[in-house]
Motif scaffolding. Structure first.
Motif, PDB file in Angstrom:
ATOM      1  N   GLU A  22       2.521   6.921   1.983  1.00 20.23           N
ATOM      2  CA  GLU A  22       3.368   8.048   1.584  1.00 20.23           C
ATOM      3  C   GLU A  22       4.728   7.986   2.266  1.00 20.23           C
ATOM      4  OE1 GLU A  22       1.051  11.611   2.186  1.00 20.23           O
ATOM      5  OE2 GLU A  22      -0.358  11.049   0.619  1.00 20.23           O
ATOM      6  N   ALA A  23       5.267   6.771   2.355  1.00 16.44           N
ATOM      7  CA  ALA A  23       6.557   6.554   3.012  1.00 16.44           C
ATOM      8  C   ALA A  23       7.731   6.690   2.053  1.00 16.44           C
ATOM      9  CB  ALA A  23       6.585   5.162   3.649  1.00 16.44           C
ATOM     10  N   ILE A  24       7.454   6.779   0.762  1.00 15.07           N
ATOM     11  CA  ILE A  24       8.521   6.825  -0.238  1.00 15.07           C
ATOM     12  C   ILE A  24       8.641   8.228  -0.808  1.00 15.07           C
ATOM     13  CG2 ILE A  24       9.339   5.904  -2.446  1.00 15.07           C
ATOM     14  CD1 ILE A  24       7.772   3.337  -1.801  1.00 15.07           C
ATOM     15  N   SER A  25       9.864   8.715  -0.867  1.00 15.12           N
ATOM     16  CA  SER A  25      10.104  10.039  -1.456  1.00 15.12           C
ATOM     17  C   SER A  25      11.473  10.037  -2.134  1.00 15.12           C
ATOM     18  CB  SER A  25      10.052  11.130  -0.385  1.00 15.12           C
ATOM     19  OG  SER A  25      11.045  10.903   0.594  1.00 15.12           O
ATOM     20  N   LEU A  26      11.648  10.975  -3.028  1.00 18.57           N
ATOM     21  CA  LEU A  26      12.920  11.079  -3.733  1.00 18.57           C
ATOM     22  C   LEU A  26      13.950  11.724  -2.827  1.00 18.57           C
ATOM     23  CD1 LEU A  26      14.408  10.589  -6.372  1.00 18.57           C
ATOM     24  CD2 LEU A  26      13.641  12.824  -7.157  1.00 18.57           C
ATOM     25  N   ALA A  35      11.205   4.748   7.350  1.00 17.71           N
ATOM     26  CA  ALA A  35      10.901   3.574   8.170  1.00 17.71           C
ATOM     27  C   ALA A  35       9.775   3.840   9.166  1.00 17.71           C
ATOM     28  CB  ALA A  35      12.154   3.108   8.901  1.00 17.71           C
ATOM     29  N   GLU A  36       9.602   5.087   9.581  1.00 18.76           N
ATOM     30  CA  GLU A  36       8.535   5.432  10.522  1.00 18.76           C
ATOM     31  C   GLU A  36       7.155   5.315   9.884  1.00 18.76           C
ATOM     32  OE1 GLU A  36       8.953   6.101  13.823  1.00 18.76           O
ATOM     33  OE2 GLU A  36      11.031   5.520  13.415  1.00 18.76           O
ATOM     34  N   LYS A  37       7.081   5.410   8.559  1.00 20.00           N
ATOM     35  CA  LYS A  37       5.807   5.334   7.852  1.00 20.00           C
ATOM     36  C   LYS A  37       5.573   3.995   7.145  1.00 20.00           C
ATOM     37  CE  LYS A  37       5.485  10.264   6.766  1.00 20.00           C
ATOM     38  NZ  LYS A  37       5.412  11.221   5.639  1.00 20.00           N
ATOM     39  N   CYS A  38       6.620   3.230   6.946  1.00 18.37           N
ATOM     40  CA  CYS A  38       6.502   1.976   6.188  1.00 18.37           C
ATOM     41  C   CYS A  38       5.891   0.871   7.047  1.00 18.37           C
ATOM     42  CB  CYS A  38       7.869   1.526   5.672  1.00 18.37           C
ATOM     43  SG  CYS A  38       7.802  -0.016   4.730  1.00 18.37           S
ATOM     44  N   THR A  39       4.791   0.296   6.564  1.00 18.39           N
ATOM     45  CA  THR A  39       4.155  -0.845   7.224  1.00 18.39           C
ATOM     46  C   THR A  39       4.226  -2.091   6.343  1.00 18.39           C
ATOM     47  OG1 THR A  39       1.959  -0.389   6.329  1.00 18.39           O
ATOM     48  CG2 THR A  39       2.530   0.658   8.436  1.00 18.39           C
ATOM     49  N   LEU A  73       1.323  -3.545  12.049  1.00 17.15           N
ATOM     50  CA  LEU A  73      -0.113  -3.308  12.074  1.00 17.15           C
ATOM     51  C   LEU A  73      -0.451  -2.189  13.060  1.00 17.15           C
ATOM     52  CD1 LEU A  73      -2.789  -4.195  10.884  1.00 17.15           C
ATOM     53  CD2 LEU A  73      -2.973  -5.890  12.718  1.00 17.15           C
ATOM     54  N   ALA A  74       0.223  -2.149  14.189  1.00 16.86           N
ATOM     55  CA  ALA A  74       0.011  -1.074  15.169  1.00 16.86           C
ATOM     56  C   ALA A  74       0.395   0.274  14.560  1.00 16.86           C
ATOM     57  CB  ALA A  74       0.806  -1.343  16.441  1.00 16.86           C
ATOM     58  N   LYS A  75       1.489   0.278  13.794  1.00 18.17           N
ATOM     59  CA  LYS A  75       1.917   1.511  13.113  1.00 18.17           C
ATOM     60  C   LYS A  75       0.848   1.951  12.118  1.00 18.17           C
ATOM     61  CE  LYS A  75       6.113   1.267  11.497  1.00 18.17           C
ATOM     62  NZ  LYS A  75       7.323   1.211  10.626  1.00 18.17           N
ATOM     63  N   PHE A  76       0.267   0.988  11.378  1.00 19.56           N
ATOM     64  CA  PHE A  76      -0.805   1.289  10.430  1.00 19.56           C
ATOM     65  C   PHE A  76      -1.977   1.954  11.161  1.00 19.56           C
ATOM     66  CE2 PHE A  76      -4.980  -0.198   9.030  1.00 19.56           C
ATOM     67  CZ  PHE A  76      -5.056   0.427   7.788  1.00 19.56           C
ATOM     68  N   PHE A  77      -2.432   1.366  12.279  1.00 20.47           N
ATOM     69  CA  PHE A  77      -3.566   1.937  13.002  1.00 20.47           C
ATOM     70  C   PHE A  77      -3.252   3.309  13.583  1.00 20.47           C
ATOM     71  CE2 PHE A  77      -5.120  -2.558  13.333  1.00 20.47           C
ATOM     72  CZ  PHE A  77      -6.280  -2.353  12.585  1.00 20.47           C
ATOM     73  N   LYS A  78      -2.026   3.521  13.996  1.00 18.74           N
ATOM     74  CA  LYS A  78      -1.619   4.833  14.510  1.00 18.74           C
ATOM     75  C   LYS A  78      -1.714   5.907  13.419  1.00 18.74           C
ATOM     76  CE  LYS A  78       2.188   7.223  16.767  1.00 18.74           C
ATOM     77  NZ  LYS A  78       3.573   7.140  17.242  1.00 18.74           N
ATOM     78  N   MET A  79      -1.338   5.537  12.190  1.00 15.73           N
ATOM     79  CA  MET A  79      -1.362   6.499  11.084  1.00 15.73           C
ATOM     80  C   MET A  79      -2.748   6.684  10.485  1.00 15.73           C
ATOM     81  SD  MET A  79       2.163   5.918   8.944  1.00 15.73           S
ATOM     82  CE  MET A  79       1.872   4.196   8.596  1.00 15.73           C
ATOM     83  N   HIS A  80      -3.540   5.615  10.462  1.00 12.48           N
ATOM     84  CA  HIS A  80      -4.798   5.645   9.728  1.00 12.48           C
ATOM     85  C   HIS A  80      -6.046   5.462  10.595  1.00 12.48           C
ATOM     86  CE1 HIS A  80      -2.567   5.664   5.971  1.00 12.48           C
ATOM     87  NE2 HIS A  80      -1.818   4.699   6.471  1.00 12.48           N
ATOM     88  N   GLY A  81      -5.845   5.334  11.894  1.00 15.42           N
ATOM     89  CA  GLY A  81      -6.982   5.210  12.795  1.00 15.42           C
ATOM     90  C   GLY A  81      -7.646   3.925  12.671  1.00 15.42           C
TER      91      GLY A  81
END
Length: 81
Positions: A22-26, A35-39, A73-81
């Motif tokens: 959910e890193a993309i929005s209008l 950029a904080e959500k994009c992996t 990958l670390a960002k992914f694990f932080k967001m999704h456990g």
């Protein structure tokens, strides 16, 4: 590195529903990538789905947000456990 949508974006709505983070929005004029959500879809898919579905190829690596694959990958694990 995170991805970036160029001003050539035609607001076709293809990328937004494809982003698993959910890193993309209008934005005010075009779609934007947080950029904080994009992996770059690391942890979800083999390649970024937004790039795959963009009909005009206006999604590029963001030179202002350079990240290693390990950091993504670390960002992914932080967001999704």
């Amino acid at each position: 590195m995170a991805l970036k949508i160029l001003s050539a974006c035609i607001n076709c709505d293809m990328c937004d529903p494809e982003c698993p983070n959910e890193a993309i929005s209008l934005g005010e004029e075009i779609y934007e990538i947080d950029a904080e959500k994009c992996t770059e879809c690391i942890g979800h898919y083999d390649k970024p789905t937004c790039v795959s579905v963009c009909p005009i190829d206006c999604i590029i690596n963001d030179p202002d947000n350079i990240e290693t694959e390990d950091k993504l990958l670390a960002k992914f694990f932080k967001m999704h456990g």
